[in-house]
Design a protein around this motif. Structure first.
Motif, PDB file in Angstrom:
ATOM      1  N   CYS A 322       0.830  -1.219   0.000  1.00  0.00           N
ATOM      2  CA  CYS A 322       0.000   0.000   0.000  1.00  0.00           C
ATOM      3  C   CYS A 322       0.860   1.263   0.000  1.00  0.00           C
ATOM      4  O   CYS A 322       1.663   1.477   0.895  1.00  0.00           O
ATOM      5  CB  CYS A 322      -0.918  -0.003   1.215  1.00  0.00           C
ATOM      6  N   SER A 362      -6.505   5.817   1.122  1.00  0.00           N
ATOM      7  CA  SER A 362      -6.246   4.887   0.032  1.00  0.00           C
ATOM      8  C   SER A 362      -6.272   5.658  -1.265  1.00  0.00           C
ATOM      9  O   SER A 362      -7.061   6.589  -1.434  1.00  0.00           O
ATOM     10  CB  SER A 362      -7.333   3.805  -0.004  1.00  0.00           C
ATOM     11  N   SER A 363      -5.381   5.274  -2.194  1.00  0.00           N
ATOM     12  CA  SER A 363      -5.416   5.904  -3.510  1.00  0.00           C
ATOM     13  C   SER A 363      -6.278   5.095  -4.466  1.00  0.00           C
ATOM     14  O   SER A 363      -6.379   5.416  -5.637  1.00  0.00           O
ATOM     15  CB  SER A 363      -3.989   6.026  -4.060  1.00  0.00           C
ATOM     16  N   CYS A 365      -5.643   2.347  -5.745  1.00  0.00           N
ATOM     17  CA  CYS A 365      -4.840   1.790  -6.835  1.00  0.00           C
ATOM     18  C   CYS A 365      -5.062   0.293  -6.983  1.00  0.00           C
ATOM     19  O   CYS A 365      -4.668  -0.309  -7.965  1.00  0.00           O
ATOM     20  CB  CYS A 365      -3.361   2.073  -6.611  1.00  0.00           C
ATOM     21  N   ALA A 367      -3.682  -2.209  -5.544  1.00  0.00           N
ATOM     22  CA  ALA A 367      -2.558  -3.128  -5.338  1.00  0.00           C
ATOM     23  C   ALA A 367      -2.908  -4.135  -4.244  1.00  0.00           C
ATOM     24  O   ALA A 367      -2.529  -5.305  -4.303  1.00  0.00           O
ATOM     25  CB  ALA A 367      -1.302  -2.343  -4.956  1.00  0.00           C
ATOM     26  N   HIS A 379     -10.226  -2.725  -2.459  1.00  0.00           N
ATOM     27  CA  HIS A 379     -10.471  -1.338  -2.873  1.00  0.00           C
ATOM     28  C   HIS A 379     -11.946  -1.095  -3.157  1.00  0.00           C
ATOM     29  O   HIS A 379     -12.458  -0.013  -2.940  1.00  0.00           O
ATOM     30  CB  HIS A 379      -9.578  -0.957  -4.062  1.00  0.00           C
TER      31      HIS A 379
END
Lengths: 475, 228
Positions: A322, A362-363, A365, A367, A379
């Motif tokens: 992360c 959190s972006s 993304c 991952a 996510h």
């Protein structure tokens, strides 16, 4: 310690994390090494996606029939002479354990690393009762010696500390006189803790998975402290989150393989143990074995749109990839469960009142979703949290106003055009050499970390540029 | 015993499980078919020599020395190991294979049911090296599997500085899958089992300080496998 490790505001916690270069360098190098190890272990196994699918299916099947498997577990624990207790709340769980301690008149307790015992604030209860409690996992022990500092990673709890700090703590608190090499620090802890094992009245462990058809628990460790905790004291109390169960040793084997590779990149950790109450004729192991099954908010997740989060096997792989965890560190989450999985389950266990910011850490993304060995759509669950937080009107007034304005501007081409034309002259006062270094509230989240390019003049905009090219050569 | 009643009189089971079933939106279920596992991976069984090679390679990564020996020279191999590592006294169990292979160690300490908890633990803590026979060995992960018995307790494997496991080649299987299947078959058949099954892969270790691997934490500091 409870679920909550820090009651300051989220922004204060993250600011402290970001301003801690020590922690940030420790976390980023740990992430890099764990990420690489996980990847090579997954590659070495081969057909990793198929193994993940198998892991997901096992977890989903078990959750779907959780009452059945817990009942089977209870029956088999009973058959083997152990005792099982079902605790709906953390208070019930720690009170039950407190009663055992009282009945045994136990004074010295050794523990091996367990997140769920943190969740039920067990140490607090035991210390209040006047017991000497010793965390025997090396990382946890370091934190205990340093005034019971909170863990910052679910697998490597003292990951934020470096060897110098650890040497200093050992020297100040325990009279350690050696140097700061990890070998010597670990050897010193071994000597101190060996004595604690031999003198302990009760051993308390967590449980990676309970095995329903055997009536046993499974511990996955490297140091050997979990095994000593369950071998030497006459009483062993194991505490498990109610969802951490498998039908049999065959499913356990699949999950242990996924867990070890995902957590630390090992094929199997040094010690994988399946244990229950001592059998007739055996000299050691617990004469009294208690398994405490803890709900503490989990049943509210079961069957909800967040059900998949209960598939978690606590490997920490999502923390290790992360980008947000990398920068703010584990303590910023203010929960014993940090990182992406922490941002999903902490608000579920602890409520939005205290944790509504976490799903934004959190972006998106994804991952985390990609590495999860049991395929939790992490996510997506974070987005779901955000939706709920907005629906419940929990975002601030400024946020709501901003979103409303954005919606109006973006849905009207003429209004959007006007705003674009005004953006450059409007930002002149706060720009210098084409950059905004310190912006107004609306962009401060960005400018607090990096410069924002000044919006371009109307004649330099993409739209004008496109306009001018019309009818051109087309290349 | 009389004091135990109040604690365990009500373990909350029925209400707890009813609540779970309700959250799952159904009545309690009392019959569930365990889905058959369709696992990826090799389906053929490699020959023993290939398994030995895989095991030896993996042991390099888990800091475990592997010595190829044979029943005839096993005693000598073990003596050499003990001498080289200064690891006496030796802790053994009453496993019949010690007699079968004619193994003897001077001043050895024995884990035996008759000695009771405290004395057995004292012996294990006083010993320098534990010698054990593996029930299974798992090639892929460099693991030995042992089960607790009246003559071989749990702490047996964790208190000495050096841990030596003797592996009979016929007991090497490809990976944990095979051992788990065999053990589960015994569970399903209701065969008596030890209260504790240990899968041990090398010496104890930790990376809790700066993620740097330290070999030897609470359990043994060194592990050696002897193949016969």
């Amino acid at each position: 310690m409870s679920l909550q490790t820090d009651n300051r505001k989220f922004s204060e916690r993250t600011a402290e994390g970001i301003d801690n270069p020590f922690m940030r360098s420790a976390v980023s190098s740990a992430q890099d090494s764990l990420k690489t190890r996980r990847l090579s272990a997954a590659t070495a196994l081969g057909e990793w996606e198929e193994w993940r699918k198998a892991g997901q299916q096992i977890r989903q099947h078990t959750l779907k029939h959780l009452d059945y498997y817990l009942e089977e577990l209870a029956r088999n624990i009973d058959r083997r002479g152990g005792k099982i207790y079902f605790a709906r709340t953390k208070e019930e769980a720690s009170a039950y354990i407190g009663r055992i301690v009282e009945q045994k008149n136990a004074k010295r307790i050794v523990k091996s690393k367990s997140m769920v015992t943190e969740e039920i604030e067990l140490n607090h209860v035991l210390l209040e009762m006047g017991c000497e409690v010793t965390e025997t996992d090396l990382g946890e022990y370091i934190l205990q010696v340093d005034d019971w500092e909170a863990p910052s990673h679910i697998v490597a709890p003292a990951l934020h500390k470096d060897r110098k700090q650890i040497r200093r703590v050992f020297a100040e608190r325990l009279g350690y006189q050696g140097d700061e090499t990890p070998e010597n620090l670990a050897r010193f802890a071994r000597e101190v803790l060996r004595q604690k094992f031999l003198e302990a009245d009760i051993g308390i462990t967590g449980c990676n998975f309970a095995v329903a058809n055997l009536g046993a628990i499974n511990l996955v460790t490297n140091e050997g402290n979990g095994d000593l905790t369950a071998a030497i004291p006459k009483t062993h109390i194991a505490v498990m989150g109610m969802e951490r169960i498998v039908p049999s040793l065959e499913e356990m084997e699949v999950l242990d393989n996924l867990l070890c590779r995902s957590a630390v990149g090992q094929k199997l950790t040094s010690y994988i143990t399946v244990m229950g109450p001592s059998a007739p004729g055996e000299a050691d192991g617990p004469e009294d074995f208690h398994l405490v099954v803890v709900d503490n908010g989990r049943s509210d997740i079961l069957g909800s749109e967040f059900n998949d989060a209960l598939q978690c096997i606590r490997c920490g792989a999502c923390l290790n990839v992360c980008p947000v965890y990398r920068h703010i560190g584990g303590h910023s989450y203010g929960s014993i469960y940090p990182g992406p999985i922490g941002a999903v389950i902490t608000p579920l266990l602890g409520g939005y009142d205290d944790y509504k910011e976490l799903p934004y850490a959190s972006s998106l993304c994804a991952a985390c979703t990609d590495v999860c060995p049991v395929k939790i759509p992490l996510h997506e669950q974070l987005i779901l949290h955000r939706q709920k937080i907005v629906e419940q009107g929990r975002t601030g007034t400024a946020d709501r106003l901003q979103m409303k304005t954005a919606a109006r501007v973006l849905s009207s081409p003429s209004l959007f055009g006007k705003v674009l034309r005004l953006a450059n002259p409007g930002s002149r006062m706060i720009s210098s050499r084409g950059r905004i270094v310190r912006g107004p509230a609306i962009v401060r989240g960005w400018t607090s970390a990096r410069d924002l390019p000044q919006p371009v003049r109307q004649k330099d905009s993409f739209r004008s540029w496109m306009e001018n090219r019309k009818g051109g050569s087309g290349n | 015993m009389s004091m135990q009643q109040p604690i365990h009189a009500n373990n909350n089971k029925e209400a707890f499980l009813d609540h779970i079933a309700a959250k799952l939106g159904r009545e309690r279920v009392h019959q569930v078919e365990r889905p058959k596992l369709a696992l990826p991976g090799r389906k053929d069984t490699p020959a023993t020599e290939e398994l030995v090679d895989i095991l030896k390679e993996q042991c390099f990564f888990i800091h475990t020395q592997v010595i190829e020996s044979s029943p005839e020279i096993l005693q000598q191999t073990l003596n050499d190991l003990l001498e080289a590592n200064g690891g006496g006294p030796v802790l053994t169990s009453a496993d019949p294979r010690f007699a079968e292979y004619g193994l003897e160690f001077s001043g050895r300490l024995l884990w035996e049911a008759a000695a009771g908890r405290d004395e057995n633990i004292r012996r294990a803590a006083a010993a320098g090296t534990a010698v054990v026979f593996a029930d299974y060995a798992l090639a892929e992960s460099g693991t030995i599997v042992v089960e607790s018995r009246p003559d071989q307790g749990r702490a047996f494997h964790f208190l000495t500085g050096h841990y030596i496991a003797v592996i009979e080649r016929s007991r090497i299987v490809p990976r944990s899958t095979q051992a788990a299947a065999d053990l589960n078959r015994r569970v399903m058949a209701g065969e008596p089992m030890g209260s504790c099954i240990n899968l041990i892969s090398g010496p104890s270790n930790s990376a809790d300080i700066e993620m740097q691997l330290v070999v030897g934490v609470h359990g043994p500091l060194r592990a050696t496998y002897v193949l016969i």
